[in-house]
Design a protein around this motif. Structure first.
Motif, PDB file in Angstrom:
ATOM      1  N   LEU A   1      30.262 -22.426 -16.867  1.00  0.00           N
ATOM      2  CA  LEU A   1      29.415 -23.269 -16.352  1.00  0.00           C
ATOM      3  C   LEU A   1      29.899 -23.821 -15.026  1.00  0.00           C
ATOM      4  O   LEU A   1      29.287 -24.208 -14.197  1.00  0.00           O
ATOM      5  N   GLU A   2      31.345 -23.853 -15.040  1.00  0.00           N
ATOM      6  CA  GLU A   2      32.255 -24.532 -13.972  1.00  0.00           C
ATOM      7  C   GLU A   2      31.716 -23.480 -12.622  1.00  0.00           C
ATOM      8  O   GLU A   2      31.304 -23.778 -11.497  1.00  0.00           O
TER       9      GLU A   2
ATOM     10  N   SER B   1      29.049 -22.701  -7.561  1.00  0.00           N
ATOM     11  CA  SER B   1      28.249 -21.953  -6.740  1.00  0.00           C
ATOM     12  C   SER B   1      26.955 -22.444  -6.266  1.00  0.00           C
ATOM     13  O   SER B   1      26.628 -22.584  -4.988  1.00  0.00           O
ATOM     14  N   LEU B   2      26.418 -23.281  -6.943  1.00  0.00           N
ATOM     15  CA  LEU B   2      25.202 -24.319  -6.567  1.00  0.00           C
ATOM     16  C   LEU B   2      25.793 -25.433  -5.521  1.00  0.00           C
ATOM     17  O   LEU B   2      24.955 -25.828  -4.590  1.00  0.00           O
TER      18      LEU B   2
ATOM     19  N   ALA C   1      22.676 -17.306  -5.534  1.00  0.00           N
ATOM     20  CA  ALA C   1      24.164 -18.106  -5.910  1.00  0.00           C
ATOM     21  C   ALA C   1      24.277 -18.031  -7.376  1.00  0.00           C
ATOM     22  O   ALA C   1      25.431 -17.883  -7.953  1.00  0.00           O
ATOM     23  N   LEU C   2      23.272 -17.926  -8.243  1.00  0.00           N
ATOM     24  CA  LEU C   2      23.393 -17.835  -9.454  1.00  0.00           C
ATOM     25  C   LEU C   2      23.915 -16.728 -10.222  1.00  0.00           C
ATOM     26  O   LEU C   2      24.728 -16.653 -11.091  1.00  0.00           O
TER      27      LEU C   2
ATOM     28  N   ALA D   1      25.685 -15.256 -13.764  1.00  0.00           N
ATOM     29  CA  ALA D   1      24.557 -15.734 -14.716  1.00  0.00           C
ATOM     30  C   ALA D   1      23.691 -14.339 -14.560  1.00  0.00           C
ATOM     31  O   ALA D   1      23.690 -13.503 -13.682  1.00  0.00           O
ATOM     32  N   SER D   2      22.970 -13.941 -15.507  1.00  0.00           N
ATOM     33  CA  SER D   2      22.069 -12.872 -15.768  1.00  0.00           C
ATOM     34  C   SER D   2      20.653 -13.367 -16.046  1.00  0.00           C
ATOM     35  O   SER D   2      20.427 -14.666 -16.573  1.00  0.00           O
ATOM     36  N   ARG D   3      19.625 -12.419 -15.970  1.00  0.00           N
ATOM     37  CA  ARG D   3      18.277 -12.991 -16.432  1.00  0.00           C
ATOM     38  C   ARG D   3      17.656 -14.348 -15.910  1.00  0.00           C
ATOM     39  O   ARG D   3      17.354 -15.139 -16.277  1.00  0.00           O
ATOM     40  N   VAL D   4      18.138 -14.137 -14.466  1.00  0.00           N
ATOM     41  CA  VAL D   4      17.853 -15.591 -13.552  1.00  0.00           C
ATOM     42  C   VAL D   4      16.537 -15.453 -13.360  1.00  0.00           C
ATOM     43  O   VAL D   4      15.794 -14.800 -12.799  1.00  0.00           O
TER      44      VAL D   4
END
Length: 274
Positions: free
Chosen positions: A115-116, A121-122, A161-162, A167-170
């Protein structure tokens, strides 16, 4: 001369005109600060009189009751309104400082620091995470964010960015401040709609799931494929038969399926008890 709206005017409910509930801690502090000096003065006056003991007790009890009911809380709500609602005012101002709001659903690896990485990234895009809802999956953690972004940051940029952060399935879609309503309040609001009119069930389910209702427009092959990848959800209903909902590219979770089925059961109970 035009009066400047107060800081709390913007956070009143558009439907009933009421202010949000005051945090209990702030209300307690304000009530003590209002009542204590008056109580001390009343006690000082009454104890100096020659009234019998029971009469003094009665006067003090009645005065304390009157102060709390008719003086303290109404005065606190009026005089200290801005301080009492400071948290809600700050959140409102912060929310409207963003040029755009986005809702992002993504699967994050279930490991320390994941999560960090997402947050970092955001942050590089100057995007703030305004709310987070999480759900444990077999292959990770499903997170749903409401993001506040500056002008010029597109949904595609947020998705990239995610994904770069692991991250996957964004899935990223535009949203509104309504998305920041807390989950329990939103669920109760939807349940109230269903209890008031059980025919609202299909529309409420579509809103709850952020999905499109499918009215038997799928071919058998499409139906099998959608059921296999989890993007089609079937909700049993006595009144409507099987209600179908589809969310392309964003599989439904077990928790979402459970919520939808409980809402359908509520509609059924309401139907039978009328």
């Amino acid at each position: 001369m035009t009066q400047t709206p107060s800081a709390t005017a913007a956070i009143r409910c558009e439907a009933c005109g009421r202010l949000p509930e005051v945090p209990r801690g702030r209300l307690t502090i304000a009530n003590i600060a209002t009542v204590l000096p008056i109580e001390l003065a009343v006690h000082a006056v009454v104890l100096q009189t020659a009234l019998p003991y029971l009469a003094k007790v009665s006067v003090l009890a009645l005065s304390a009751t009157a102060l709390v009911i008719w003086v303290a809380e109404p005065s606190v709500q009026r005089v200290l309104r801005t301080w009492l609602h400071a948290g809600a005012v700050t959140r409102h101002r912060r929310l409207h400082s963003f040029d755009a709001l986005w809702r992002a659903r993504l699967v994050v690896p279930d490991r320390p620091g994941a999560l960090e990485q997402i947050s970092g990234s955001l942050a590089r895009l100057d995007v703030n995470i305004l709310s987070v809802q999480t759900e444990q999956l077999r292959n990770g953690v499903l997170d749903e964010f409401v993001l506040g972004a500056p002008d010029g940051v597109s949904g595609q940029a947020l998705s990239l960015a995610l994904e770069d952060a692991g991250a996957s399935r964004v899935v990223v879609v535009p949203t509104t401040p309504v998305a920041l309503t807390d989950g329990p309040s939103r669920a109760l609001s939807m349940a109230t709609r269903v209890v008031g009119d059980s025919s609202e069930l299909p529309a409420v389910l579509a809103e709850l799931l952020a999905a499109e209702q499918v009215e038997n427009r799928l071919s058998p092959a499409e139906l099998r494929e959608s059921l296999a990848d989890g993007t089609l959800l079937k909700v049993p209903s006595v009144r409507y038969g099987a209600l179908l909902f589809r969310r392309a590219g964003d599989p439904f979770t077990p928790a979402e399926s459970g919520r939808a089925n409980r809402l359908a059961e509520l509609a059924e109970i309401t139907e039978y008890t009328r």
